[in-house]
Design a protein around this motif. Structure first.
Motif, PDB file in Angstrom:
ATOM      1  N   THR A 114       0.835  -1.207   0.000  1.00  0.00           N
ATOM      2  CA  THR A 114       0.000   0.000   0.000  1.00  0.00           C
ATOM      3  C   THR A 114       0.866   1.251   0.000  1.00  0.00           C
ATOM      4  OG1 THR A 114      -1.750  -1.177   1.196  1.00  0.00           O
ATOM      5  CG2 THR A 114      -1.821   1.238   1.224  1.00  0.00           C
ATOM      6  N   ARG A 115       1.891   1.247   0.837  1.00  0.00           N
ATOM      7  CA  ARG A 115       2.806   2.394   0.900  1.00  0.00           C
ATOM      8  C   ARG A 115       3.554   2.565  -0.423  1.00  0.00           C
ATOM      9  NH1 ARG A 115       7.781   1.284   3.513  1.00  0.00           N
ATOM     10  NH2 ARG A 115       6.552   0.034   4.958  1.00  0.00           N
ATOM     11  N   HIS A 116       4.004   1.452  -0.988  1.00  0.00           N
ATOM     12  CA  HIS A 116       4.796   1.516  -2.217  1.00  0.00           C
ATOM     13  C   HIS A 116       3.972   2.060  -3.379  1.00  0.00           C
ATOM     14  CE1 HIS A 116       8.200   0.563  -4.711  1.00  0.00           C
ATOM     15  NE2 HIS A 116       7.461  -0.175  -5.513  1.00  0.00           N
ATOM     16  N   LEU A 117       2.755   1.572  -3.556  1.00  0.00           N
ATOM     17  CA  LEU A 117       1.914   2.080  -4.628  1.00  0.00           C
ATOM     18  C   LEU A 117       1.510   3.526  -4.366  1.00  0.00           C
ATOM     19  CD1 LEU A 117      -0.369  -0.970  -5.512  1.00  0.00           C
ATOM     20  CD2 LEU A 117       1.560  -0.047  -6.801  1.00  0.00           C
ATOM     21  N   GLY A 118       1.389   3.888  -3.098  1.00  0.00           N
ATOM     22  CA  GLY A 118       1.109   5.279  -2.765  1.00  0.00           C
ATOM     23  C   GLY A 118       2.230   6.190  -3.201  1.00  0.00           C
TER      24      GLY A 118
END
Length: 233
Positions: free
Chosen positions: A217-221
């Motif tokens: 989630t953090r990476h795609l954010g």
């Protein structure tokens, strides 16, 4: 709008084919280099580019360049302009949001599921690719970063055993591109994003589904928040 001058079209990604390494044929080599130039912003949205001028950069005839450009037209990356050449298509903020939303719907649950199903050997095989991403980030080798990042993410998704899912995500990555990589590197943020690939592998090897979801989630954010809006502050 006038076409970009021949000398200006020879961006770093558009070097002679002899230095690009072994690939299947000129058309594929040119298409690969053009995609890299699009992703890194070396070919600019809204600008016109002619096949003969680009062919001079590659040291080939205009034919494989036109063929490669038509491949990119089918992918929605460029559009033909009658009697002038090809224009790089712009991607709107809404489109980028939609592409990232679709990726999150597909990739987050799929990769989280790999914490239960992927073997340690399969995941370990991706570590070298993750390390290449980090090395490219440290060297500010944006094309190397893009290639390693794509290989890592699609290789990870392949472990789920759904070929069509991999094709869909691969197409979304092409359409969204990675705007602002230069700016991200200049801000010193690219290495931190690269290191998330190693963090993700560690979470998968630990079978920690909650952590895998959090890292993905953090990476795609980061993809949407930092790459899509590099000039916002």
């Amino acid at each position: 709008m006038n076409a970009v001058d021949s000398a200006d079209q020879c961006a770093p990604a558009l070097r002679p084919l002899s230095s690009l390494g072994e690939r299947r044929n000129y058309r594929d080599q040119v298409a690969h280099a053009l995609r890299a130039a699009l992703v890194t912003g070396q070919l600019r949205p809204g600008e016109l580019y002619s096949a003969p001028a680009l062919a001079a950069c590659f040291g080939v005839s205009a034919t494989p360049v036109r063929e490669a450009m038509l491949d990119l037209v089918r992918e929605g990356l460029v559009e033909t302009v009658s009697n002038k050449g090809f224009r790089v298509t712009a991607v709107t903020e809404r489109q980028l949001d939609e592409y990232t939303h679709i990726r999150s719907l597909i990739e987050i649950p799929t990769v989280t599921g790999l914490a239960r199903t992927a073997g340690a050997g399969e995941l370990a095989a991706l570590r070298l690719q993750a390390q290449r991403i980090v090395a490219a980030a440290k060297d500010r080798d944006l094309i190397g970063y893009i290639e390693a990042d794509r290989a890592f993410h699609l290789g990870l998704l392949e472990l789920a055993g759904n070929r069509h899912l991999v094709e869909v995500v691969g197409d979304l990555r092409k359409r969204a591109r990675l705007y602002g990589l230069n700016v991200l590197a200049e801000r010193g943020l690219l290495v931190a994003s690269a290191q998330e690939h190693l963090e993700l592998l560690d979470a998968l090897l630990a079978h920690d589904e909650e952590l895998v979801t959090a890292v993905m989630t953090r990476h795609l954010g980061h993809v949407r928040g930092l790459w899509a809006r590099p000039q916002s502050d």
